[in-house]
Design a protein around this motif. Structure first.
Motif, PDB file in Angstrom:
ATOM      1  N   ALA A  90       0.857  -1.296  -0.087  1.00 53.68           N
ATOM      2  CA  ALA A  90       0.029   0.031  -0.028  1.00 53.68           C
ATOM      3  C   ALA A  90       0.927   1.298   0.004  1.00 53.68           C
ATOM      4  O   ALA A  90       1.989   1.513   0.848  1.00 53.68           O
ATOM      5  CB  ALA A  90      -0.943  -0.003   1.185  1.00 53.68           C
ATOM      6  N   GLY A  91       0.562   2.224  -0.932  1.00 57.68           N
ATOM      7  CA  GLY A  91       1.276   3.421  -1.013  1.00 57.68           C
ATOM      8  C   GLY A  91       2.516   3.318  -1.537  1.00 57.68           C
ATOM      9  O   GLY A  91       3.186   4.501  -2.140  1.00 57.68           O
ATOM     10  N   LEU A  92       2.973   2.179  -2.026  1.00 56.00           N
ATOM     11  CA  LEU A  92       4.507   1.944  -2.713  1.00 56.00           C
ATOM     12  C   LEU A  92       4.386   2.498  -4.282  1.00 56.00           C
ATOM     13  O   LEU A  92       3.214   2.174  -4.938  1.00 56.00           O
ATOM     14  CB  LEU A  92       5.061   0.846  -2.862  1.00 56.00           C
ATOM     15  CG  LEU A  92       5.185   0.096  -1.144  1.00 56.00           C
ATOM     16  CD1 LEU A  92       5.932  -1.286  -1.229  1.00 56.00           C
ATOM     17  CD2 LEU A  92       6.295   1.279  -0.582  1.00 56.00           C
ATOM     18  N   GLN A  93       5.326   2.958  -4.659  1.00 55.83           N
ATOM     19  CA  GLN A  93       5.406   3.315  -6.321  1.00 55.83           C
ATOM     20  C   GLN A  93       5.989   2.141  -6.939  1.00 55.83           C
ATOM     21  O   GLN A  93       7.099   1.578  -6.721  1.00 55.83           O
ATOM     22  CB  GLN A  93       6.208   4.539  -6.493  1.00 55.83           C
ATOM     23  CG  GLN A  93       6.001   5.761  -5.765  1.00 55.83           C
ATOM     24  CD  GLN A  93       4.673   6.484  -6.754  1.00 55.83           C
ATOM     25  OE1 GLN A  93       4.665   6.311  -7.908  1.00 55.83           O
ATOM     26  NE2 GLN A  93       3.938   7.158  -5.825  1.00 55.83           N
ATOM     27  N   VAL A  94       5.233   1.505  -7.589  1.00 59.25           N
ATOM     28  CA  VAL A  94       5.255   0.349  -8.302  1.00 59.25           C
ATOM     29  C   VAL A  94       5.326   0.360  -9.639  1.00 59.25           C
ATOM     30  O   VAL A  94       4.315   0.851 -10.338  1.00 59.25           O
ATOM     31  CB  VAL A  94       4.185  -0.791  -8.138  1.00 59.25           C
ATOM     32  CG1 VAL A  94       4.721  -2.193  -8.606  1.00 59.25           C
ATOM     33  CG2 VAL A  94       4.655  -0.951  -6.483  1.00 59.25           C
ATOM     34  N   ASP A  97       9.641   2.082  -6.027  1.00 63.00           N
ATOM     35  CA  ASP A  97       9.847   1.232  -4.777  1.00 63.00           C
ATOM     36  C   ASP A  97      10.046  -0.248  -5.279  1.00 63.00           C
ATOM     37  O   ASP A  97      10.941  -1.011  -4.795  1.00 63.00           O
ATOM     38  CB  ASP A  97       8.839   1.222  -3.745  1.00 63.00           C
ATOM     39  CG  ASP A  97       8.747   2.493  -3.105  1.00 63.00           C
ATOM     40  OD1 ASP A  97       9.769   3.133  -2.542  1.00 63.00           O
ATOM     41  OD2 ASP A  97       7.673   3.398  -3.299  1.00 63.00           O
ATOM     42  N   LEU A  98       9.362  -0.660  -6.314  1.00 61.04           N
ATOM     43  CA  LEU A  98       9.580  -1.987  -6.798  1.00 61.04           C
ATOM     44  C   LEU A  98       8.973  -1.946  -8.180  1.00 61.04           C
ATOM     45  O   LEU A  98       8.472  -0.913  -8.718  1.00 61.04           O
ATOM     46  CB  LEU A  98       8.336  -2.856  -6.121  1.00 61.04           C
ATOM     47  CG  LEU A  98       8.199  -2.944  -4.521  1.00 61.04           C
ATOM     48  CD1 LEU A  98       6.651  -3.425  -4.199  1.00 61.04           C
ATOM     49  CD2 LEU A  98       9.169  -3.756  -4.122  1.00 61.04           C
ATOM     50  N   VAL A  99       9.769  -2.927  -9.080  1.00 61.35           N
ATOM     51  CA  VAL A  99       9.420  -3.146 -10.466  1.00 61.35           C
ATOM     52  C   VAL A  99       8.890  -4.687 -10.630  1.00 61.35           C
ATOM     53  O   VAL A  99       9.736  -5.370 -10.299  1.00 61.35           O
ATOM     54  CB  VAL A  99      10.742  -2.703 -11.171  1.00 61.35           C
ATOM     55  CG1 VAL A  99      10.357  -3.116 -12.728  1.00 61.35           C
ATOM     56  CG2 VAL A  99      11.219  -1.264 -10.800  1.00 61.35           C
ATOM     57  N   LEU A 100       7.825  -4.834 -11.203  1.00 60.42           N
ATOM     58  CA  LEU A 100       7.270  -6.012 -11.459  1.00 60.42           C
ATOM     59  C   LEU A 100       7.597  -6.175 -12.990  1.00 60.42           C
ATOM     60  O   LEU A 100       7.296  -5.386 -13.780  1.00 60.42           O
ATOM     61  CB  LEU A 100       5.854  -6.004 -11.280  1.00 60.42           C
ATOM     62  CG  LEU A 100       5.373  -5.549 -10.052  1.00 60.42           C
ATOM     63  CD1 LEU A 100       3.679  -5.523  -9.775  1.00 60.42           C
ATOM     64  CD2 LEU A 100       5.970  -6.345  -8.694  1.00 60.42           C
ATOM     65  N   SER A 101       7.908  -7.706 -13.109  1.00 60.75           N
ATOM     66  CA  SER A 101       8.175  -7.973 -14.543  1.00 60.75           C
ATOM     67  C   SER A 101       7.993  -9.347 -14.580  1.00 60.75           C
ATOM     68  O   SER A 101       7.961 -10.135 -13.397  1.00 60.75           O
ATOM     69  CB  SER A 101       9.301  -7.376 -15.113  1.00 60.75           C
ATOM     70  OG  SER A 101      10.447  -8.033 -14.599  1.00 60.75           O
ATOM     71  N   PRO A 102       8.116 -10.172 -15.866  1.00 57.57           N
ATOM     72  CA  PRO A 102       8.172 -11.360 -16.014  1.00 57.57           C
ATOM     73  C   PRO A 102       9.806 -11.789 -15.559  1.00 57.57           C
ATOM     74  O   PRO A 102      10.478 -11.010 -15.647  1.00 57.57           O
ATOM     75  CB  PRO A 102       8.210 -11.810 -17.501  1.00 57.57           C
ATOM     76  CG  PRO A 102       7.281 -10.739 -18.164  1.00 57.57           C
ATOM     77  CD  PRO A 102       7.756  -9.469 -17.183  1.00 57.57           C
TER      78      PRO A 102
END
Length: 466
Positions: free
Chosen positions: A255-259, A372-377
């Motif tokens: 919650a609240g994180l820049q993703v 804050d996080l990076v999502l990817s395969p």
């Protein structure tokens, strides 16, 4: 947990039961040895494995617990280490059939940390030739197979480590990674796999992009293993000081994180539709939990990835060139052809290719800095046949399957693979979650949270893994 298999218990359960006296390390060791004896003829995950040594080490741990003097809460928990992680007095062939492999004069830092904690090392795990394949194909070992479906690749180069984790050879496993070698077995075998921040787990042979990290059935066990091995050691002369990390098992909601969500790496293979759908669904779960999710455009162009891979070709060709003609014939033919292309680069081009590692690091840090996080395969493709050395079987093509993973090796940032879905044909797909350097403890807590919300249809039912 078939056959009342103690080898399937996680590290926390083992620690609790050792402490209350309801289970001993010797009993667990026998269960792990039975599991290995049952599955190893087909899976081929272990290079060095001495059952009597395992029994002796487990007996010593059992005695310590009986005396109330365990070396750590995880004294007696079974583990494996990849064959290129030094164990004093033991050979390190790096997956090749070359004669007279070097023998380690001393333990690697990771080995020392495990032994200091009383962990029982049940064996060294296999890898492909020189660690330069994303599979378990090796001139020395033959083929290491997937612990969930032996017809499929184990992934690599931490091939045996991934298979040992998936097959239930105990809770703790350590691999190494220079471009995806921890996370690729993770995505293709449904295990949690962390490439940590640069130098956070010290190495005795450090170089740009290289890391050691945990491979476990659950993120919680990866956190427990990090609490053992993520400690400074002066032998890693490239490491940096990190502030103490809190290896908390409390899931961390985003919650609240820049993703950021990256679905196109800008190079390499295209993301398969089913993989893309799983990663998009994962991003929706982050958004539903209050994360601020936005798309991230490609940031590493194809020529930078190509240049880095060409530098690796030259580096491996330097090893090949030093061999006699007879010894060259022992190296896996795919590797010979792959690295021989490096013989044709000029000195100036080799320097430019080496510079691609630095450029990739710069581009990766700049693109991901706002998040804050990076999502990817983890990989754009699902697991391929066990017999294939790579998902791209032409050795003269670039490594188009590492375009999401290798940027974080060069940038030094942590990146974890955690199961995001299981295809209709049973192949597993991992979500990669990356973060800023030094955020490993927080990153793992977020991955642990994701495990709690991803849904049962995204989880491997380990009790059904024979």
């Amino acid at each position: 947990m078939p056959h009342n298999d103690l080898s399937a218990l996680d590290a926390a359960t083992l620690a609790e039961r050792y402490a209350d006296g309801s289970l001993t390390p010797s009993e667990v060791a026998e269960s792990v040895l039975a599991r290995i004896a049952e599955r190893e003829p087909e899976l081929n995950a272990l290079y060095l494995h001495d059952p009597e040594e395992v029994r002796a080490d487990a007996a010593a741990s059992t005695a310590r617990w009986a005396a109330g003097e365990p070396l750590s809460p995880f004294d007696g928990v079974p583990a494996t280490v990849k064959e290129n992680i030094a164990r004093a007095g033991r050979p390190k062939p790096s997956g090749t059939a070359l004669p007279n492999p070097p023998v380690a004069a001393a333990n690697a830092p990771t080995t020392d940390r495990l032994l200091e904690a009383g962990v029982v090392i049940v064996g060294s795990t296999t890898m492909p030739d020189w660690g330069m394949l994303s599979s378990g194909v090796s001139s020395l070992h033959g083929i290491t197979r997937n612990g969930i479906d032996p017809s499929l690749t184990s992934g690599g180069s931490s091939a045996g480590a991934g298979t040992a984790a998936a097959a239930g050879y105990g809770p703790f496993h350590i691999g190494t990674d220079i471009g995806g070698s921890i996370r690729l077995p993770g995505t293709w075998q449904g295990v949690a796999a962390l490439k940590p921040s640069e130098g956070l787990i010290p190495l005795d042979v450090p170089y740009t992009g290289r890391a050691a990290g945990p491979m476990t059935r659950t993120v919680a066990d990866a956190i427990r293993l990090m609490s053992i091995v993520a400690r400074p050691d002066e032998r890693d002369y490239l490491t940096r000081p990190y502030p103490p990390m809190e290896w908390s098992l409390e899931p961390l909601e985003p919650a609240g994180l820049q993703v950021a969500l990256q679905l196109d790496a800008g190079s390499g293979l295209a993301v398969e539709p089913e993989t893309r759908a799983f990663i998009e669904a994962a991003a929706e779960r982050f958004a539903a939990a209050g994360a601020i999710v936005e798309p991230l455009a490609p940031f590493v162009p194809a020529e930078v990835l190509d240049g880095l891979v060409d530098f690796w070709r030259s580096r491996s060709y330097a090893d090949l060139e030093a061999l006699s003609k007879a010894d060259r014939a022992l190296v896996l033919p795919f590797i010979v052809e792959w690295c021989s292309a490096g013989a044709d680069f000029s000195a100036a081009q080799t320097v430019r290719n080496r510079g691609c590692a630095d450029e990739m690091a710069r581009l990766t840090r700049a693109a991901t800095a706002p998040y804050d996080l990076v999502l990817s395969p983890v990989s754009p493709v699902a697991a391929f046949a066990a017999e294939d050395p790579m998902p791209i079987t032409d050795p003269l093509q670039t490594m188009g399957h590492i375009s999401f993973t290798v940027p974080y090796n060069m940038s030094g940032q942590p990146a974890v693979s955690v199961g995001a879905g299981i295809q209709a044909d049973g192949r597993t797909v991992g979500l990669q979650i990356a973060g800023p350097i030094g955020s490993d403890d927080r990153l793992l807590r977020v991955a642990h949270w994701f495990e709690t919300v991803r849904g049962a249809d995204a989880e491997v039912d380990w009790s059904k893994i024979r």
